[in-house]
Design an enzyme around this catalytic site. Structure first.
Site, short mmCIF file in Angstrom:
data_model
loop_
_atom_site.label_atom_id
_atom_site.label_comp_id
_atom_site.label_asym_id
_atom_site.label_seq_id
_atom_site.Cartn_x
_atom_site.Cartn_y
_atom_site.Cartn_z
N GLU A 275 34.60 -33.06 -23.15
CA GLU A 275 34.49 -32.53 -21.78
C GLU A 275 35.74 -32.82 -20.97
O GLU A 275 35.67 -33.47 -19.93
CB GLU A 275 33.28 -33.16 -21.08
CG GLU A 275 31.96 -33.00 -21.80
CD GLU A 275 30.87 -33.89 -21.21
OE1 GLU A 275 31.17 -34.83 -20.44
OE2 GLU A 275 29.69 -33.65 -21.52
N CYS A 344 44.49 -36.41 11.81
CA CYS A 344 44.57 -37.58 12.68
C CYS A 344 43.96 -38.81 12.04
O CYS A 344 42.93 -39.32 12.50
CB CYS A 344 43.91 -37.25 14.01
SG CYS A 344 44.79 -35.91 14.80
C1 LIG Z 1 34.29 -36.20 -14.62
C2 LIG Z 1 33.65 -36.02 -15.94
C3 LIG Z 1 34.36 -35.42 -16.99
C4 LIG Z 1 35.80 -35.00 -16.88
O1 LIG Z 1 36.67 -36.08 -16.77
P1 LIG Z 1 38.24 -35.84 -16.81
O2 LIG Z 1 38.82 -37.16 -16.57
O3 LIG Z 1 38.58 -34.87 -15.76
O4 LIG Z 1 38.58 -35.32 -18.18
C5 LIG Z 1 33.69 -35.20 -18.18
N1 LIG Z 1 32.39 -35.56 -18.35
C6 LIG Z 1 31.69 -36.14 -17.36
C7 LIG Z 1 30.28 -36.50 -17.59
C8 LIG Z 1 32.28 -36.39 -16.13
O5 LIG Z 1 31.60 -36.99 -15.17
#
Ligand SMILES: *Cc1c(COP(=O)(O)O)cnc(C)c1O
Length: 419
Positions: A275, A344
């Protein structure tokens, strides 16, 4: 690597002059490169070649539907953390079978909507959530595919606000309780266990914490299989960091990450899901801003630009560094500035004591590495209309989210009849 380069001293996004976009759309403005987005997706896809896998872009990093479509058309899956993100992925043409739903607080409405719309898997973070998903799936006559997010208690060595894999963080279930939670999941009528999920944090610049976490996941896979659970997918989360400073040592490459995944998990005969968000979108984006004034302070010189913390909050929120470069490549970085926005708050500071080329009011600068956690975190604080977004592809560009007019911004508020 990205596709923002100088040509004859002028900054280009692919084959389009950044100054031309600024003239057409105004500033501040986010500019994304299609070629960079595609390249970064391809790097991950190639890194996992030879293993069944799905690269799911973390929508929270950049949720513009045109960006999602760019990636979805290449076959990317999507990792979403809300029904809003789910509907964006759907609007980009990504089918439910390629969307995974993460996050600790999915509401019943969100579970229902995504079950009905089609979902590849829920990454579940607690027993009450398992119960809720099972109940709703049963009501609908469906079976929900589920991976349980385990918290491996690994220190990701990143900024505390984006570390998620330590036992004190709110994420996942303690890996020590995994057997009990999987047994509970297996007992629920509306749940089908399909795998294990883990995500230990963001902007990791070393493979060691990933390796430690994935070794624990490998062990857990064998334990859970021995207890009769089907573990056919491992969702490894995102988190690989990017080089925010051009001049610094670079974080590991996706190819090195892929080799480590193969080493730790390759023997398990599983489909790998990853992911990545930041690594795909971060260096695929610039935030372009115009200098409003140069102000001489007592002992420092302020470069006051028309972008502010409401447009790019990372420096204020995470003490993050962004390289800031002139759009007209000019002289050596001979002048030291504090780069600030008009909001600000003293926190509206992008850089302190930054050596830059001498700049004048009216000139353009570009914040690099702004494609992830940039526009998505923007707000209208100080009643500054939401910053627009532009997508470049070769020699063409398009506004993919226009800047709202002041009238549109104000018209969203309503005055009650009794006032
Ligand atoms: C934020 C997140 C990601 C992505 O993380 P990156 O550092 O942008 O690659 C993937 N999986 C989950 C569950 C996340 O919370």
């Amino acid at each position: 690597m990205d596709h923002f380069n100088y040509r004859d001293g002028v900054l280009f996004a692919e084959d389009v002059s950044v100054a031309d976009i600024a003239r057409a759309v105004g500033t501040p403005v986010y500019i994304y490169s299609t070629a960079t987005l595609k390249r970064h997706f391809q790097l991950f896809d190639d890194a996992l070649a030879g293993m069944p896998h799905l690269v799911c872009f973390a929508v929270k990093a950049n949720s513009n539907v045109a960006v999602l479509k760019t990636l979805g058309d290449l076959g990317a899956g999507m990792d979403v953390v809300s029904v809003g993100e789910y509907l964006r992925a759907k609007a980009a043409g990504v089918p439910g079978e390629r969307i995974v739903f993460s996050g600790i607080g999915k509401t019943r409405e969100e579970i229902r909507t995504t079950l009905l719309g089609g979902i590849r898997q829920f990454n579940v973070e607690s027993e009450p959530e398992l119960q809720a998903i099972s109940d709703i799936a049963s009501e609908l006559g469906l079976i929900a595919p589920v991976a349980v997010r385990v918290n491996p208690d690994v220190d990701a060595h990143t900024h505390a606000k984006i570390a998620t894999g330590k036992s004190e963080n709110k994420f996942g279930i303690p890996i020590s309780r995994a057997q009990a939670v999987y047994a509970f999941a297996a007992s629920l009528p509306g749940i089908q266990v399909v795998g294990i999920d883990v995500h230990i944090g963001s902007q990791l610049t070393d493979l060691a914490p990933f390796r430690a976490a994935y070794q624990k996941v490998a062990e857990l896979t064998e334990v859970l299989r021995a207890e009769g659970h089907t573990i056919s997918r491992l969702d490894l989360g995102g988190g690989l960091g990017i080089p925010y400073r051009r001049d610094n040592s670079a974080p590991p490459l996706p190819s090195e990450y892929g080799a480590m995944v193969r080493e730790t998990l390759g023997h398990l005969d599983v489909e790998i899901e990853i992911e990545p968000g930041r690594l795909i979108a971060g260096n695929a984006g610039l935030l372009v801003s115009r200098v409003i004034y140069v102000k001489e302070g007592e002992d420092r010189r302020f470069l006051i630009v028309d972008a502010a913390m409401n447009d790019l909050i990372r420096p204020a929120m995470y003490e993050a560094h962004h390289d800031i470069i002139p759009v007209d490549e000019s002289l050596a970085p001979s002048t030291v500035y504090d780069v600030v926005g008009p909001v600000c708050e003293t926190g509206d500071t992008f850089a302190r004591g930054r050596a830059m080329a001498p700049l004048n009011a009216g000139e353009l600068v570009a914040f690099r590495s702004a494609g992830a956690y940039g526009a998505v975190m923007a707000s209208e604080y100080n009643s500054r209309p939401l910053v627009p977004e532009v997508l470049v592809n070769g020699d063409q560009f398009a506004v993919i989210r226009p800047r709202p007019s002041y009238e549109e911004m104000i018209a969203r508020d309503t005055i009650p009849a009794w006032l």
